[in-house]
Design a protein around this motif. Sequence first.
Motif, PDB file in Angstrom:
ATOM      1  N   THR A 152       0.827  -1.212   0.000  1.00 23.90           N
ATOM      2  CA  THR A 152       0.000   0.000   0.000  1.00 23.90           C
ATOM      3  C   THR A 152       0.856   1.256   0.000  1.00 23.90           C
ATOM      4  O   THR A 152       0.587   2.221  -0.720  1.00 23.90           O
ATOM      5  N   PHE A 153       1.906   1.241   0.811  1.00 20.07           N
ATOM      6  CA  PHE A 153       2.814   2.388   0.866  1.00 20.07           C
ATOM      7  C   PHE A 153       3.481   2.603  -0.494  1.00 20.07           C
ATOM      8  O   PHE A 153       3.607   3.733  -0.981  1.00 20.07           O
ATOM      9  N   LEU A 154       3.897   1.520  -1.128  1.00 28.33           N
ATOM     10  CA  LEU A 154       4.540   1.615  -2.438  1.00 28.33           C
ATOM     11  C   LEU A 154       3.573   2.164  -3.487  1.00 28.33           C
ATOM     12  O   LEU A 154       3.937   3.027  -4.302  1.00 28.33           O
ATOM     13  N   LEU A 155       2.326   1.684  -3.455  1.00 24.98           N
ATOM     14  CA  LEU A 155       1.344   2.177  -4.417  1.00 24.98           C
ATOM     15  C   LEU A 155       1.024   3.653  -4.200  1.00 24.98           C
ATOM     16  O   LEU A 155       0.952   4.437  -5.158  1.00 24.98           O
ATOM     17  N   ALA A 156       0.816   4.038  -2.930  1.00 23.71           N
ATOM     18  CA  ALA A 156       0.425   5.423  -2.644  1.00 23.71           C
ATOM     19  C   ALA A 156       1.543   6.396  -3.004  1.00 23.71           C
ATOM     20  O   ALA A 156       1.342   7.376  -3.741  1.00 23.71           O
ATOM     21  N   LEU A 157       2.744   6.129  -2.489  1.00 25.64           N
ATOM     22  CA  LEU A 157       3.855   7.043  -2.757  1.00 25.64           C
ATOM     23  C   LEU A 157       4.271   6.991  -4.226  1.00 25.64           C
ATOM     24  O   LEU A 157       4.604   8.018  -4.835  1.00 25.64           O
ATOM     25  N   GLY A 158       4.232   5.796  -4.822  1.00 21.02           N
ATOM     26  CA  GLY A 158       4.571   5.684  -6.239  1.00 21.02           C
ATOM     27  C   GLY A 158       3.603   6.453  -7.119  1.00 21.02           C
ATOM     28  O   GLY A 158       4.013   7.096  -8.093  1.00 21.02           O
ATOM     29  N   TYR A 159       2.308   6.406  -6.777  1.00 17.64           N
ATOM     30  CA  TYR A 159       1.325   7.161  -7.569  1.00 17.64           C
ATOM     31  C   TYR A 159       1.576   8.659  -7.444  1.00 17.64           C
ATOM     32  O   TYR A 159       1.481   9.405  -8.437  1.00 17.64           O
ATOM     33  N   MET A 160       1.895   9.137  -6.252  1.00 20.39           N
ATOM     34  CA  MET A 160       2.172  10.563  -6.068  1.00 20.39           C
ATOM     35  C   MET A 160       3.400  10.985  -6.881  1.00 20.39           C
ATOM     36  O   MET A 160       3.411  12.041  -7.525  1.00 20.39           O
ATOM     37  N   ILE A 161       4.417  10.146  -6.847  1.00 22.65           N
ATOM     38  CA  ILE A 161       5.624  10.457  -7.632  1.00 22.65           C
ATOM     39  C   ILE A 161       5.298  10.485  -9.121  1.00 22.65           C
ATOM     40  O   ILE A 161       5.727  11.387  -9.855  1.00 22.65           O
ATOM     41  N   ALA A 162       4.521   9.492  -9.585  1.00 20.76           N
ATOM     42  CA  ALA A 162       4.156   9.448 -11.003  1.00 20.76           C
ATOM     43  C   ALA A 162       3.315  10.662 -11.389  1.00 20.76           C
ATOM     44  O   ALA A 162       3.490  11.230 -12.477  1.00 20.76           O
ATOM     45  N   PHE A 163       2.414  11.071 -10.518  1.00 22.24           N
ATOM     46  CA  PHE A 163       1.557  12.217 -10.818  1.00 22.24           C
ATOM     47  C   PHE A 163       2.380  13.495 -10.938  1.00 22.24           C
ATOM     48  O   PHE A 163       2.238  14.248 -11.909  1.00 22.24           O
ATOM     49  N   TRP A 164       3.245  13.743  -9.957  1.00 17.39           N
ATOM     50  CA  TRP A 164       4.068  14.954 -10.009  1.00 17.39           C
ATOM     51  C   TRP A 164       5.086  14.892 -11.156  1.00 17.39           C
ATOM     52  O   TRP A 164       5.378  15.896 -11.797  1.00 17.39           O
ATOM     53  N   GLY A 165       5.621  13.708 -11.400  1.00 16.56           N
ATOM     54  CA  GLY A 165       6.531  13.575 -12.539  1.00 16.56           C
ATOM     55  C   GLY A 165       5.819  13.825 -13.857  1.00 16.56           C
ATOM     56  O   GLY A 165       6.375  14.463 -14.763  1.00 16.56           O
TER      57      GLY A 165
END
Length: 563
Positions: A174-187
Motif C-alpha cells: 500500500t505504501f509503495l502504491l500510494a507514494l509511487g502514484y504521487m511520484i508518477a503524478f508529479w513527474g
Amino acid sequence: MRWLLNRASSLSYSFFSLLSSRASAVPGPGTSVTVGAEAWMVFGMRMLLSISALLTLYIDASIVMAGAWSWLIFGAYMLHSLVLLCVARFRAGFWHGPVIYWVDIGWYGLMVYVSGGVPSPFFTLFFFAILAASFRHGFEAGSRLTLGAAAVVTAAVLVAEGFAAVHMLLLRATFLLALGYMIAFWGGLLVDQRRRLALLRDVSRLSNPRFGVQHTLDSLMGKILRFYGGTTCVLVMQDSGGRWMFNTAHHPRSSRPVSHNWADDMQVAPLLELGAGATVLYRGSALGMEQGETGWREIDAEACARIADLLDTDAFISAALPLRKGAGRIFVTAAAALRRSDATFLNHIVQQAFPVIETINLLDRLASDAAFRERQTIARDLHDSTIQPYIGLRHAVAAIRSRAGNDNPLTADLDRLLAMSTDVIGDMREFAQRFKSGRQQEPELLIALRRQLGQIRSFYDVDVTLDAARAPVIHDRMAAEVFQIVAEGVSNICKHTRARSARVALAEDDGQLAIDIANPAGEGAAPAPFVPKSIAGRVRALGGTLAVDTADGRTLLRIRVPA
C-alpha cells in the motif's frame, strides 16, 4: 570495519563530485548534451545504489537467505549498472526508455527475495525506478511501473515467506502504491509542463515571416498536431476581406498535405455555433468555458455532436481565435483521451500565436504593396534595358541571315542562333510579365523548372534530370528563390564543367526543403573546393545552409532551407 565505512564514504563523495562536475559542464536545456547528462546522472545513481547494496550485504551477511546466490545477484546487478554507466559516459544522448526501469524492478524483486522478504532493507530501491521513469517519461510510465513494482514486491514476499507476514506485506504494498502514484503524478506534471513550455517557445518563434502568413499557419497546425498526437487540425479563419478559409492539416505520419479551401458563410456556420469566445471540450458530453472564466459548464451537446460528425471524430477540443478583425476557430481531433487541461492549453496557444500572426499579416501586406510597386519599376527597366537590346540583336541576326542566302554554309548556324534568340526573348517577356504581376505558385515553379532545363538540354546538350516526387509544398515566396537557385546551379555546371548530364532533386529533409544539384565525375583531377557566391548569398538570405561535396570527382551542392 571502520576503515571500510570510511572508504565507502570517500568513494561516495568522489562519485557525487564527479557527477556534479559532469552535469555542470552541460549547456542549457533542450540540447542533446543535456539528455546525455541526464542519462549520466541516472545511471550514476544506479551504480551508487548497487555499490551501497553490495556493501550492505558485506557488512551484514545475516540478512540473506540464499547464500552464494545472493552474492551472484548483487554482483550481477552492480555489473549491469556499470555497463549502463559506461554506455552513458561514452555515448552522448543515450536513449533509455521505460524497459530499463522494468529490468531494475526485476533486480530489486530478486534482492527482496534473497534478503528475507518483508524485513528486507532493499524495499526502498523500487522508488528509484519509479522516480526516474516518472520524471523522464511521464505519468503513464510511472503509474505502470508503480503497479509492476507492487506486483513484484508481493510475489517476492509470498515466495520468501508465504502468507506468514501478509499484514506487513499489505502495508508495504500500500505504501509503495500510494507514494509511487504521487511520484508518477508529479513527474507527469513536470513532463507535461516541459512539453508545453517547449511548444509555447516554438509557437512564439513561429516560422520565417519571409514565407508569408499561410506558411506560418501550416507550421503552427503541424506543431499542434505533434504535441497532442492528434489526427486532424482544422482552422476556420476569416480574412480581412470577409472571406472564409478552411485549412485542414493531418498528422505528419499520414504524409497528407495541408489543404486550403475557400468557403461561404453557410458552409462555416455549423462550426461557429459554439460561441464567439468559448473554449470547448467534446467527448460524448460537451463542456465549455468562456474567455475570462475559470470554471467549466455544460453547453449544447447536439451542436458539438454535429461538429464531431462533420470532423468525422468522437472527440475534439476547440478554441476561438483572438482576431482583431474577423472571426475564426481551431479544432483538434485526437484518438487519445482529451482532457480539460488540453482544451485550456489550446486556448493559451492561440492567444499567444495569433496576435503575432496578425502582425505578420499586416507586415506582409505592407511588404507586398511596396514590392508590387517596385516590381512595376523593375519590369519596365527590364523591358527597356534588357529585352529591347535582345530584340535589336535578333533583328540584326535576321538581317545577316537574309543577306547570307540559302546557299551560305553558315545558314544553319544563323537559323539556330535566330531560333535561340527568339526563344530567349519570349522567355524574358514571360518572366517580366510574371514578375510584374506578382507571385509565382508552386505548380508554376515545376513547369518553369522543366522548361528551363529543357532549354539547357537544347542549348548546351546537357541532359538534366529533375526529381521532385518527394518535394514538400513550396510556397509562393520561396518558389522564385528556388527557381533562381536551381537555374544558377545548373548554369554553373554548363559553364564550368564538361559534364553532359546533371541531376536536380527537390525533397523534404527533417522539416526542411532539400535541394541537391549534382553532376557526375568528370575526367582528370578532382575539382578544387569552391563555394558558389551567388547561390550561397541566396541560401543565406533564406536562413538555410549550403555544403559543397567534391568527393570522387563529382560535384554536389547540398542546400537545406527552412520550409
